[in-house]
Design a protein around this motif. Structure first.
Motif, short mmCIF file in Angstrom:
data_model
loop_
_atom_site.label_atom_id
_atom_site.label_comp_id
_atom_site.label_asym_id
_atom_site.label_seq_id
_atom_site.Cartn_x
_atom_site.Cartn_y
_atom_site.Cartn_z
N UNK A 247 0.81 -1.21 0.00
CA UNK A 247 0.00 0.00 0.00
C UNK A 247 0.85 1.27 0.00
N UNK A 248 2.11 1.14 -0.35
CA UNK A 248 3.03 2.27 -0.34
C UNK A 248 2.60 3.34 -1.33
N UNK A 249 2.39 4.53 -0.83
CA UNK A 249 2.07 5.66 -1.70
C UNK A 249 3.32 6.09 -2.46
N UNK A 250 3.20 6.13 -3.77
CA UNK A 250 4.34 6.50 -4.60
C UNK A 250 5.11 5.32 -5.15
N UNK A 251 4.75 4.10 -4.75
CA UNK A 251 5.40 2.92 -5.31
C UNK A 251 4.98 2.75 -6.77
N UNK A 252 5.84 2.14 -7.55
CA UNK A 252 5.55 1.89 -8.96
C UNK A 252 4.69 0.64 -9.09
N UNK A 253 3.58 0.75 -9.77
CA UNK A 253 2.69 -0.39 -9.98
C UNK A 253 2.63 -0.73 -11.47
N UNK A 254 2.73 -2.01 -11.77
CA UNK A 254 2.71 -2.48 -13.14
C UNK A 254 1.79 -3.69 -13.25
N UNK A 255 1.30 -3.94 -14.45
CA UNK A 255 0.53 -5.15 -14.75
C UNK A 255 1.22 -5.88 -15.88
N UNK A 256 1.37 -7.19 -15.75
CA UNK A 256 2.03 -7.98 -16.79
C UNK A 256 1.26 -7.82 -18.10
N UNK A 257 1.89 -7.22 -19.12
CA UNK A 257 1.18 -7.03 -20.39
C UNK A 257 1.11 -8.33 -21.18
N UNK A 258 0.30 -8.35 -22.20
CA UNK A 258 0.20 -9.52 -23.06
C UNK A 258 1.48 -9.67 -23.88
N UNK A 259 1.88 -10.91 -24.14
CA UNK A 259 3.07 -11.13 -24.96
C UNK A 259 2.71 -11.08 -26.45
N UNK B 229 9.78 5.30 -1.60
CA UNK B 229 8.81 4.53 -2.40
C UNK B 229 9.33 4.15 -3.78
N UNK B 230 10.27 4.91 -4.31
CA UNK B 230 10.77 4.61 -5.65
C UNK B 230 11.52 3.28 -5.69
N UNK B 231 11.85 2.71 -4.55
CA UNK B 231 12.57 1.44 -4.50
C UNK B 231 11.64 0.24 -4.53
N UNK B 232 10.32 0.47 -4.58
CA UNK B 232 9.35 -0.62 -4.53
C UNK B 232 8.56 -0.67 -5.84
N UNK B 233 8.54 -1.83 -6.44
CA UNK B 233 7.74 -2.07 -7.66
C UNK B 233 6.76 -3.19 -7.36
N UNK B 234 5.49 -2.95 -7.64
CA UNK B 234 4.44 -3.95 -7.40
C UNK B 234 3.88 -4.37 -8.76
N UNK B 235 4.04 -5.64 -9.10
CA UNK B 235 3.59 -6.15 -10.39
C UNK B 235 2.42 -7.09 -10.18
N UNK B 236 1.34 -6.85 -10.89
CA UNK B 236 0.18 -7.73 -10.86
C UNK B 236 0.29 -8.74 -11.99
#
Length: 342
Positions: free
Chosen positions: A144-156, A331-338
């Motif tokens: 729940x880190x505010x400012x963390x980078x969030x990504x979603x695995x895109x389609x290949x 927060x820039x050190x945290x990446x959250x990938x779905x």
């Protein structure tokens, strides 16, 4: 805390193996994301909040050929304060001499079993506080880190968007790109660094043991046998980056839309130094400073145990420990990938 140790019958002659078949729980790797690998033992008794000071700088310099500027700019320092609450985690065990004797019939040392069980319960709750926080609305926990980078695995390239069906070569490149982006945000490129990739066993296990990267995607000795995990490790090793794979199945369903969450965390940073004479990062030498990116503070390294006799000949053992939730101070050190598993 109940100890269900009923009477039993056996056939004689017989042999009873002394060892216990104990149900194992997952040993979470979530704490590897912390700067020290463990909470920092700094809290005093009853501390309700932890505060940290932040200092930012903006510089301006006048440049002129004559050297006589009419008005000179100055350094602008911006100080601010951030904080996080602390929580008391408690558990108790109650037993008497009859319980101890009954457990002894099962070759169980009840006081030690209760002690270890209470410690495990508190440690599991600490893991929850680290990843999810106790109050998600307040930005507690790494997820729940505010400012963390969030990504979603895109389609290949074949329109697959699940970990099981994803193209291994593209998945390796995607993971490498996320690590590179995190290293860039924290200005750690060219510095020997530790990166932790935390996720569910089923996701990271697939990357490490199942998905073979094609020879055409990654030219390496034994090409066609290395997995996504091997490729990520080998490439980053060449960039002086050590990758640590850590597992925690509570991240199943913790991503966006019920997908699995995978965290890429740089637990600590090093002060970038290239030229010690002309240093464009000179202000970073101001002390005291902290290199940690992800933190937890606690009042002790392990739970305190308080045994108290109670009426009827029983004993009450209270186990407690105070800690903050997981706190990404950078927060820039945290990446959250779905990632959708299948």
């Amino acid at each position: 805390m109940a100890a269900i140790t009923p009477a039993y019958t056996i056939v004689n002659p017989s042999y009873i193996a002394p060892e216990l078949i104990i149900g194992y729980q997952q040993a979470s790797g979530a704490f590897e994301t912390l700067a020290s690998g463990n909470p920092l033992v700094r809290l005093g008794v009853g501390d309700q909040y932890v505060y940290m000071r932040k200092l930012d700088i903006r510089t301006q310099v006048a440049a002129s050929q004559s050297g006589n500027a009419n008005q000179l700019p100055s350094v602008a320092l911006d100080a601010s304060m951030i904080s996080t609450p602390t929580y008391m985690f408690r558990c108790r065990g109650i037993y008497d001499h009859h319980d101890v004797a009954a457990a002894g019939n099962w070759n169980i040392a009840l006081p030690e079993a209760q002690r270890l069980g209470m410690r495990q319960g508190i440690f599991q709750q600490l893991r929850t506080a680290l990843l999810f926080g106790m109050n998600a609305a307040e930005g507690e926990g790494l997820l729940n880190t505010q400012g963390a980078t969030t990504e979603t695995l895109p389609a290949d390239k074949n329109s697959n968007d699940t970990v099981i069906s994803y193209d291994p070569g593209q998945l390796a490149v995607f993971m490498l790109g996320q690590v590179q982006a995190a290293m860039t945000r924290t200005n750690q490129l060219g510095i020997q660094q530790r990166v932790v990739i935390l996720g569910p066993q089923r996701v990271l296990g697939t990357m490490e043991m199942q998905q073979i990267v094609q020879l055409t995607s990654y030219q390496r000795p034994g090409g066609g046998t290395g997995t996504v995990g091997n490729t990520v490790e080998d490439v980053l090793k060449g960039a002086n980056v050590k990758v640590e794979w850590a597992y925690d199945d509570t991240l199943i369903g913790a991503g966006q839309g019920g997908t699995d969450a995978v965290l890429i965390v740089i637990p600590e940073v090093e002060n970038p130094q290239v030229n010690t004479t002309v240093n464009t990062n000179e202000f970073a030498n101001l002390s005291p400073s902290i290199k940690a990116n992800a933190l937890m503070f606690s009042d002790m390294a392990a739970p305190r145990e308080i045994p108290t006799p109670i009426a009827g000949g029983a004993i009450d053992v209270l186990s407690e420990m105070r800690s903050t939730p997981g706190w990404a101070v950078r927060p820039e050190a945290v990446t959250i990938i779905s990632m959708k598993y299948q």
